[in-house]
Design a protein around this motif. Sequence first.
Motif, short mmCIF file in Angstrom:
data_model
loop_
_atom_site.label_atom_id
_atom_site.label_comp_id
_atom_site.label_asym_id
_atom_site.label_seq_id
_atom_site.Cartn_x
_atom_site.Cartn_y
_atom_site.Cartn_z
N PHE A 161 -8.16 1.66 -2.33
CA PHE A 161 -8.91 2.92 -2.51
C PHE A 161 -9.35 3.09 -3.97
N CYS A 162 -8.39 2.93 -4.89
CA CYS A 162 -8.71 3.17 -6.31
C CYS A 162 -9.75 2.19 -6.82
N ARG A 163 -9.77 0.97 -6.28
CA ARG A 163 -10.75 -0.01 -6.74
C ARG A 163 -12.10 0.19 -6.06
N GLU A 164 -12.08 0.62 -4.79
CA GLU A 164 -13.33 0.60 -4.02
C GLU A 164 -14.02 1.95 -3.95
N VAL A 165 -13.27 3.04 -4.05
CA VAL A 165 -13.91 4.34 -3.86
C VAL A 165 -14.22 5.00 -5.23
N PRO A 166 -13.22 5.46 -5.99
CA PRO A 166 -13.60 5.96 -7.32
C PRO A 166 -13.90 4.81 -8.29
N GLY A 167 -13.42 3.58 -7.98
CA GLY A 167 -13.72 2.44 -8.84
C GLY A 167 -12.88 2.38 -10.10
N THR A 168 -11.81 3.14 -10.15
CA THR A 168 -11.02 3.21 -11.37
C THR A 168 -9.95 2.11 -11.43
N GLY A 169 -9.31 1.81 -10.31
CA GLY A 169 -8.36 0.70 -10.26
C GLY A 169 -7.20 0.82 -11.20
N GLU A 170 -6.51 1.95 -11.18
CA GLU A 170 -5.38 2.12 -12.10
C GLU A 170 -4.12 1.44 -11.59
N ILE A 171 -4.03 1.20 -10.29
CA ILE A 171 -2.77 0.71 -9.74
C ILE A 171 -2.92 -0.67 -9.12
N GLY A 172 -1.80 -1.39 -9.06
CA GLY A 172 -1.79 -2.71 -8.45
C GLY A 172 -0.40 -3.03 -7.96
N ASP A 191 -5.19 8.61 -12.52
CA ASP A 191 -5.86 9.85 -12.89
C ASP A 191 -7.35 9.66 -12.71
N ASN A 192 -7.86 10.06 -11.56
CA ASN A 192 -9.29 10.03 -11.33
C ASN A 192 -9.65 11.23 -10.45
N PRO A 193 -10.94 11.55 -10.34
CA PRO A 193 -11.32 12.79 -9.64
C PRO A 193 -10.99 12.78 -8.15
N TYR A 194 -10.57 11.63 -7.64
CA TYR A 194 -10.27 11.54 -6.21
C TYR A 194 -8.83 11.09 -5.96
N SER A 195 -7.98 11.21 -6.98
CA SER A 195 -6.66 10.58 -6.94
C SER A 195 -5.80 11.02 -5.76
N MET A 196 -5.95 12.27 -5.34
CA MET A 196 -5.02 12.77 -4.33
C MET A 196 -5.28 12.20 -2.93
N ASN A 197 -6.43 11.55 -2.76
CA ASN A 197 -6.67 10.90 -1.47
C ASN A 197 -5.66 9.80 -1.19
N VAL A 198 -5.05 9.23 -2.23
CA VAL A 198 -4.08 8.16 -1.98
C VAL A 198 -2.89 8.69 -1.20
N ALA A 199 -2.58 9.99 -1.37
CA ALA A 199 -1.46 10.56 -0.62
C ALA A 199 -1.83 10.70 0.86
N ASP A 200 -3.11 10.97 1.13
CA ASP A 200 -3.54 11.08 2.53
C ASP A 200 -3.50 9.73 3.23
N ILE A 201 -3.96 8.69 2.53
CA ILE A 201 -4.06 7.39 3.20
C ILE A 201 -2.74 6.64 3.16
N CYS A 202 -1.80 7.06 2.34
CA CYS A 202 -0.49 6.41 2.33
C CYS A 202 0.15 6.66 3.69
N PRO A 203 0.42 5.59 4.47
CA PRO A 203 0.92 5.83 5.83
C PRO A 203 2.38 6.28 5.83
N VAL A 204 3.04 6.16 4.69
CA VAL A 204 4.45 6.54 4.59
C VAL A 204 4.59 7.59 3.48
N GLY A 205 5.80 7.88 3.09
CA GLY A 205 6.01 8.93 2.09
C GLY A 205 6.09 8.41 0.67
N ALA A 206 5.47 7.25 0.40
CA ALA A 206 5.58 6.67 -0.94
C ALA A 206 4.76 7.45 -1.96
N LEU A 207 3.57 7.85 -1.58
CA LEU A 207 2.71 8.60 -2.48
C LEU A 207 2.54 10.01 -1.93
N THR A 208 2.99 10.99 -2.69
CA THR A 208 2.84 12.38 -2.26
C THR A 208 2.20 13.16 -3.40
#
Lengths: 492, 155
Positions: A161-172, A191-208
């Motif tokens: 997500f971070c690489r393909e949607v906001p294009g920021t790629g902070e995590i790996g 830290d990007n304008p769409y960062s909280m979407n990672v919590a939605d797409i995280c299928p588990v409770g790793a990112l909240t």
Amino acid sequence: MAKITVDGTEYETQEGRTILQALDELGILMNGVDIPHYCWHPKLSIDGSCRLCQVEIEGVPKLQIACNTPIKDGMEIRTQTAPVKEAREGVMELLLVNHPLDCPICDQAGECKLQDYAFEYGVEHSRSREPRRAGKKNVDFGPTITFDQERCILCRRCVRFCREVPGTGEIGVFGRGDHSALETFPGLELDNPYSMNVADICPVGALTTKDFRFKIRVWFLEDVPGICTGCSKGCNVWLGTANNKVYRYVPRRNDAVNETWVCDDGRMSYRHIGSADRLDRAMVRGELGVLEVTSVDDAVAAASERLRALVDAKGPGVVGAVASGHGTNEDLEAFVRLLDGLGVENRGLATVQGESDELLVQAEKAANGEGARKLGFGDAAGVLDRLNTGGLEALVVMGHDLLDAQHLGGIEGLERLDTLIVLDSHHSALERVAHVVLPARHAAEKAGHFTNHEGIVQAVAPAVEPAGEAVPEAEAFDRLAAALGVAGEDAA
Amino acid sequence: MVISEEARAAIDGEIARYPRKRGALLPALHLVQKELGHLSPEATREVAEIFELRPVEVMEVISFYNMFHARAGGRHHVYVCTNLPCSLRGARGLLKSLEAHLGIEAGETTSDGRITLDHEECLGACGYAPMLRVDETYHEDLDEARAKEILDALE
């Protein structure tokens, strides 16, 4: 076109899709055809790492992952056979080997794919005797997101997500094998304008999200479909409501508008709904020169008297109207009816222009500026020119975007008015000079339609009870028109 | 810039050998590590810029391979192979005795900055197990006494 058979039913689909993509396009994935999956996401590139979506294909000796197997004409796919179920069980067992099973304290519980699939496809007992891998807990990933390494199943959805949607790629995913762990680049935050979407797409409770963390159990929330009103995009969201309160927005998929995303600013705008600065009572400026709380009926009557006296004495040319992009089409139509009835020609629209990006965020920070323009409200500059040259004696204002530096920049000039009528959902400096103030509903409290920047018209329905005595602007305008005796036949 | 012009020229030479730029990423990382001793976040960022990748992508590669060091180590890197054949020939005991000898644990660096000791997966010298690698040199058919001698001789 290609014909495929899934569990005995034939479907027609486009060539060049993988099995999951084709089923998603047909609208039957997890909606008739259950193929559990973690790493595949309809709006991200294919990873193929979770191995849960394995299916049986006629003529292929081994199970294949549905996310990355292209369809072929005549393909026969079976998704519910014994080998498929056994494979799912095996994958689930592996994914759960190191999972902490801390569901009682995990915010994802109740909307967790690991829970859902463990219930559906998992085994009841763990066969492993080895201690579970310990990971980092409560890792601060940035201003919006908290990470729990032990819960992560390394599906890499967030990474993609971070690489393909906001294009920021902070995590790996750093490291190898069972040392693999999701991390941010040293010194970088997520830290990007769409960062909280990672919590939605995280299928588990790793990112909240830090905002929603520990606020309420999700099974107490009723998800009401709605629209984010932060800008003219009109992203589709679910309003998570309970106790007559909106606890969060999460994106609702609409491929024509926002795909499956919403920006962080828009997501956090739910806080305006029940905020402390809501204007929830009508007010009229009394003899002492201060605003006094009164009923909506009395405020409408007071506004009507003032406008009637002015129009009768000096004609409708001294009255101006400023519409807001926060009203629904119905609100704005009622405003037009009122203004037409009175013969008021000085009409304009005040919205605030801000930053925009190429993904979702639009410059116009109102959901319905386009709707207002389509109903004939042009830029407010003409009305404001007339105000500044002393040509106006009364102004009817929706919202308070007028106060922004792009328009008036303050209340100067408004204090000269004989009559200032304000309809607003939130308190603002307009109240210092207003004569009549009517409380308006937030978009989450009323039914109506918004027209987004591309002209797409979207409906909203009430998700929570209105704040105090707030009324829909449409109702306020129609009552005002009736009191003025200018209501047309089509008025409510 | 932490990467020297010479290293940069060598990296460009490597890039020219591959049909796609990123094919030269591993040789480039070796060149940079050889020059700087380790691959710091700054060096990683510079490599990422050369290869038109995101720093995090280069970091994923660095963290995947044992031979790349994201943190500064000692003057010499000593790797003891602990894969199956070496372990069957006593490599784990050998590693433990070297840990005791140097007063550090695997993964750590001696306080004088002389040696970084670590275990390693198969180095392809199974016929001569147990073995260890000092920087680029293999030492094979070891016993504890011989291994300590080798370590003691390091500057």
